[in-house]
Design an enzyme around this catalytic site. Structure first.
Site, PDB file in Angstrom:
ATOM      1  N   LEU A  64       0.923  -0.815   0.450  1.00 34.84           N
ATOM      2  CA  LEU A  64      -0.006  -0.032   0.169  1.00 34.84           C
ATOM      3  C   LEU A  64       1.059   1.310   0.184  1.00 34.84           C
ATOM      4  CD1 LEU A  64      -3.001  -0.938   2.935  1.00 34.84           C
ATOM      5  CD2 LEU A  64      -2.654  -1.242   0.628  1.00 34.84           C
ATOM      6  N   VAL A  67       2.591   3.000   3.025  1.00 39.77           N
ATOM      7  CA  VAL A  67       3.152   1.293   4.460  1.00 39.77           C
ATOM      8  C   VAL A  67       4.746   1.410   3.501  1.00 39.77           C
ATOM      9  CG1 VAL A  67       3.318  -0.110   5.411  1.00 39.77           C
ATOM     10  CG2 VAL A  67       0.531   0.997   4.859  1.00 39.77           C
ATOM     11  N   LYS A  74       5.861  -3.775  11.789  1.00 34.94           N
ATOM     12  CA  LYS A  74       4.468  -3.585  13.682  1.00 34.94           C
ATOM     13  C   LYS A  74       3.203  -4.313  12.995  1.00 34.94           C
ATOM     14  CE  LYS A  74       5.936   0.687  15.652  1.00 34.94           C
ATOM     15  NZ  LYS A  74       8.009   0.766  15.093  1.00 34.94           N
ATOM     16  N   VAL A 105      -6.857  19.070  26.024  1.00 34.90           N
ATOM     17  CA  VAL A 105      -7.259  20.182  26.736  1.00 34.90           C
ATOM     18  C   VAL A 105      -6.865  21.223  25.784  1.00 34.90           C
ATOM     19  CG1 VAL A 105      -7.646  22.717  28.179  1.00 34.90           C
ATOM     20  CG2 VAL A 105      -7.234  20.144  28.823  1.00 34.90           C
ATOM     21  N   ILE A 108      -4.075  23.345  24.586  1.00 38.36           N
ATOM     22  CA  ILE A 108      -2.940  22.980  25.479  1.00 38.36           C
ATOM     23  C   ILE A 108      -2.037  22.176  24.444  1.00 38.36           C
ATOM     24  CG2 ILE A 108      -1.716  21.309  27.224  1.00 38.36           C
ATOM     25  CD1 ILE A 108      -3.887  22.560  29.013  1.00 38.36           C
ATOM     26  N   GLY A 191     -15.791  16.757  14.552  1.00 34.98           N
ATOM     27  CA  GLY A 191     -15.648  16.899  16.295  1.00 34.98           C
ATOM     28  C   GLY A 191     -15.727  18.498  16.465  1.00 34.98           C
ATOM     29  N   ASP A 192     -16.145  19.482  15.615  1.00 37.45           N
ATOM     30  CA  ASP A 192     -16.403  20.824  15.453  1.00 37.45           C
ATOM     31  C   ASP A 192     -17.025  21.232  13.922  1.00 37.45           C
ATOM     32  OD1 ASP A 192     -14.366  20.980  13.566  1.00 37.45           O
ATOM     33  OD2 ASP A 192     -12.868  22.069  14.796  1.00 37.45           O
ATOM     34  N   ASP A 251     -15.264  27.152  15.091  1.00 37.62           N
ATOM     35  CA  ASP A 251     -14.635  28.448  14.609  1.00 37.62           C
ATOM     36  C   ASP A 251     -15.753  29.314  13.496  1.00 37.62           C
ATOM     37  OD1 ASP A 251     -12.791  27.659  16.357  1.00 37.62           O
ATOM     38  OD2 ASP A 251     -11.798  25.526  14.575  1.00 37.62           O
TER      39      ASP A 251
END
Ligand code: 8DG
Ligand code: CA
Ligand code: CA
Length: 320
Positions: A64, A67, A74, A105, A108, A191-192, A251
């Site tokens: 692929l 990769v 792994k 957070v 951060i 997510g937002d 946003d």
């Protein structure tokens, strides 16, 4: 921008590989601050997330795009042992665990998290006792940590979109409003809320204006916007809330009207799709970013694809 993301799990036969690769990516970004490795893991996760059949060996994964040998190894280790020693070590390393926790957070970042951990602040309780070490954005981010990590159902964003349109058009019907991000890509949860606006009076050559300030104040007066994280001339980061639903990250970016289509394309993503398309643009002799496609002028999203010879994809097909 929303935090903590994983390539989609929906019916993905390789989701377990994607999960450990995403976790390694976050570790490289947050703890080692190695964006090169972060991108390599994300790219591999993205390739595996769109591969329709179960990968059964590292060698197979190696075929692929994205990769390499190290990731293939792994995958073999994970297939043979059911775990990854590198991840086990990370989970057992206290400062890595703390840094990963604190970067959840909003506001951060990896550098701030490292600094806090060096100061002995390693848990959310520690953070709550040391609010004086946080700026305004980080303080609000901590207050709404749980809410901000909850996914937002599509139907709720549709409601927010209607309010945005109603209130902003009341201000001036000439505004253009597009909610981008995963919502525009058709996702059922986001997510937002990534909102892009423009106005015909604002071009890349016109002087500074108060358009975004006006918009934010209007949205606060009507009760939709409940928190400001930061507000500049072209970028608002904040929060909104509907009735008794959770507080959501919102946003709003104001973009000059002559750059609108490049911005819409950029903020629609996905991030991986953008990377792919930008690389393709470079190969074709163009520079593509959130502002322009140099050296040409464009009048639609389709134009961008046409110029660089990239097959047009509707937003729903950009979920790389
Ligand atoms: P989500 O919020 O539902 O988790 O997904 P999203 O809407 O795709 O992600 P986002 O983090 O909110 O970012 C919105 C778009 O911004 C994204 O789809 C593509 C664009 N973008 C890039 N590069 C980057 C980047 O480095 N960080 C972030 N956060 N966004 C970026 O092209
Ligand atoms: Ca965002
Ligand atoms: Ca988003």
């Amino acid at each position: 921008m929303s935090k903590r993301k994983n390539p989609s799990n929906e019916g993905n036969p390789n989701h377990d590989f994607c999960e450990f690769l995403s976790e390694l990516a976050e570790y490289e970004k947050n703890v080692n601050r190695n964006i090169y490795k972060y991108n390599a893991y994300r790219k591999a996760a993205s390739a595996l997330s769109t591969h329709p059949i179960r990968i059964t060996s590292g060698k197979e994964a190696r075929t692929l795009h994205g990769v390499g040998d190290k990731i293939a190894k792994k995958i073999d280790e994970f297939l043979q042992t059911g775990k990854l020693q590198k991840l086990e070590n990370i989970h057992n390393d206290a400062s890595s665990v703390s840094i990963n926790l604190l970067t959840r957070v909003s506001g951060i970042g990896p550098a701030k998290a490292r600094q806090l951990v060096d100061d002995g602040i390693t848990t959310l309780d520690d953070l709550k006792k040391n609010i004086n070490k946080l700026n305004h954005h980080q303080t609000i981010g901590l207050r709404y940590l749980d809410d901000f990590e909850k996914k937002i159902p599509r139907s709720e964003i549709e409601s927010v979109e209607k309010i945005l349109q109603r209130e902003i058009f009341k201000l001036d019907p000439e505004y253009k409003i597009t909610i981008c991000g995963s919502y525009r890509r058709g996702k059922l949860e986001s997510g937002d809320i990534d909102t892009l606006i423009t106005h015909p009076s604002f071009t890349s050559k016109s002087p500074k204006n108060n358009l975004l300030d006006d918009v934010v104040r209007t949205l606060e007066s009507c009760g939709l916007v409940t928190e400001r994280l930061s507000l500049g001339p072209t970028k608002f980061m904040g929060a909104c809330k509907l009735e008794d639903l959770p507080t959501r990250r919102l946003d709003i970016r104001l973009t000059p009207c002559d750059q609108y289509y490049c911005s819409v394309l950029y903020f629609t993503g996905s991030d991986m799709f953008n990377k792919d398309m930008r690389a393709h643009a470079l190969d074709a002799g163009f520079t593509l970013n959130e502002y322009t496609l140099r050296p040409v002028d464009i009048n639609s999203e389709e134009d961008i694809f046409d110029f660089i010879g990239y097959p047009f994809k509707i937003p729903e097909e950009r979920n790389k």
